[in-house]
Design a protein around this motif. Structure first.
Motif, short mmCIF file in Angstrom:
data_model
loop_
_atom_site.label_atom_id
_atom_site.label_comp_id
_atom_site.label_asym_id
_atom_site.label_seq_id
_atom_site.Cartn_x
_atom_site.Cartn_y
_atom_site.Cartn_z
N ASP A 1 8.67 77.47 14.70
CA ASP A 1 10.08 77.84 14.57
C ASP A 1 10.19 79.35 14.34
O ASP A 1 9.19 80.07 14.43
CB ASP A 1 10.78 77.03 13.47
CG ASP A 1 10.26 77.32 12.06
OD1 ASP A 1 9.50 78.30 11.87
OD2 ASP A 1 10.63 76.58 11.14
N GLU A 2 11.42 79.81 14.04
CA GLU A 2 11.66 81.24 13.86
C GLU A 2 10.86 81.84 12.71
O GLU A 2 10.61 83.04 12.66
CB GLU A 2 13.15 81.50 13.64
CG GLU A 2 13.99 81.16 14.86
CD GLU A 2 15.19 80.29 14.50
OE1 GLU A 2 15.10 79.48 13.57
OE2 GLU A 2 16.21 80.43 15.19
N ASP A 3 10.45 80.98 11.75
CA ASP A 3 9.68 81.45 10.60
C ASP A 3 8.18 81.27 10.79
O ASP A 3 7.40 81.50 9.87
CB ASP A 3 10.13 80.70 9.34
CG ASP A 3 11.62 80.92 9.05
OD1 ASP A 3 12.09 82.06 9.23
OD2 ASP A 3 12.30 79.95 8.67
N GLY A 4 7.78 80.83 11.97
CA GLY A 4 6.36 80.63 12.25
C GLY A 4 5.82 79.30 11.75
O GLY A 4 4.61 79.07 11.80
N ARG A 5 6.69 78.41 11.29
CA ARG A 5 6.24 77.09 10.82
C ARG A 5 6.05 76.16 12.00
O ARG A 5 6.84 76.17 12.96
CB ARG A 5 7.26 76.50 9.84
CG ARG A 5 7.28 77.23 8.51
CD ARG A 5 8.18 76.52 7.54
NE ARG A 5 9.56 76.69 7.99
CZ ARG A 5 10.56 77.10 7.22
NH1 ARG A 5 10.36 77.33 5.95
NH2 ARG A 5 11.77 77.24 7.72
N TYR B 1 16.55 71.59 16.81
CA TYR B 1 16.22 72.81 17.56
C TYR B 1 16.78 72.73 18.97
O TYR B 1 16.95 71.65 19.54
CB TYR B 1 14.71 73.00 17.64
CG TYR B 1 14.08 73.26 16.30
CD1 TYR B 1 13.94 74.55 15.82
CD2 TYR B 1 13.63 72.21 15.52
CE1 TYR B 1 13.36 74.79 14.57
CE2 TYR B 1 13.05 72.44 14.27
CZ TYR B 1 12.93 73.73 13.81
OH TYR B 1 12.36 73.97 12.59
N HIS C 1 8.28 79.20 20.91
CA HIS C 1 9.10 79.59 19.77
C HIS C 1 10.45 78.88 19.88
O HIS C 1 11.25 79.21 20.76
CB HIS C 1 9.30 81.11 19.74
CG HIS C 1 8.02 81.87 19.57
ND1 HIS C 1 7.49 82.15 18.33
CD2 HIS C 1 7.16 82.38 20.48
CE1 HIS C 1 6.36 82.80 18.47
NE2 HIS C 1 6.13 82.96 19.77
N GLN D 1 14.24 77.74 18.59
CA GLN D 1 15.36 78.28 17.83
C GLN D 1 16.17 77.11 17.27
O GLN D 1 16.41 76.13 17.96
CB GLN D 1 16.27 79.12 18.75
CG GLN D 1 15.60 80.33 19.30
CD GLN D 1 16.53 81.11 20.24
OE1 GLN D 1 17.57 80.62 20.66
NE2 GLN D 1 16.13 82.33 20.57
N ARG D 2 16.57 77.26 16.03
CA ARG D 2 17.38 76.21 15.41
C ARG D 2 18.73 76.11 16.10
O ARG D 2 19.27 77.11 16.57
CB ARG D 2 17.56 76.50 13.93
CG ARG D 2 16.30 76.28 13.11
CD ARG D 2 16.58 76.49 11.62
NE ARG D 2 15.36 76.30 10.85
CZ ARG D 2 14.44 77.24 10.68
NH1 ARG D 2 14.59 78.43 11.20
NH2 ARG D 2 13.35 76.99 9.97
#
Length: 122
Positions: free
Chosen positions: A37-41, A84, A114, A116-117
């Protein structure tokens, strides 16, 4: 080929099996991927594959990171996960030729996806 029927052949040790022709298909290619995700999780979800030589798409659940065997024939790939936006290989041009993955036998494609939510509406 889809819906193709294959006979069952019994092979016995020490015996000769006659009248059988074995055809080996093309060697598979590999799709190495990681989804974050956007936070690298890491994010698990589903891959949707559409081969250009077939009408139906194929969907499979997918962990956040894996190495998949894929056919050495042109196809499109999408990834979906709850919460997402869907991801498509080729981005905005996924329905054009930029969205086609065409790998040769034994070739490896490595992707970092990657996600995006989805926007939350009030």
């Amino acid at each position: 080929m889809p819906e193709q029927v294959f006979p069952t052949v019994e092979v016995k040790p020490g015996a000769t099996t006659k009248g059988v022709v074995v055809r080996v298909g093309a060697k598979a290619a590999h799709l190495n991927y990681e989804v974050v995700d956007e936070d690298g999780r890491p994010v698990a979800g589903s891959f949707i594959f559409t081969r250009l030589d077939q009408v139906q798409s194929f969907s499979t659940s997918a962990p956040a990171k894996d190495d998949l065997l894929v056919p050495p024939t042109p196809f499109r790939a999408a990834f979906e996960a709850k919460g997402y936006k869907p991801w498509h290989y080729g981005g905005d041009k996924w329905s054009d030729k930029e969205g086609i993955i065409s790998l040769k036998s034994g070739e490896v494609l490595s992707l970092t996806i990657h996600l995006q939510r989805e926007s939350k509406t009030p």
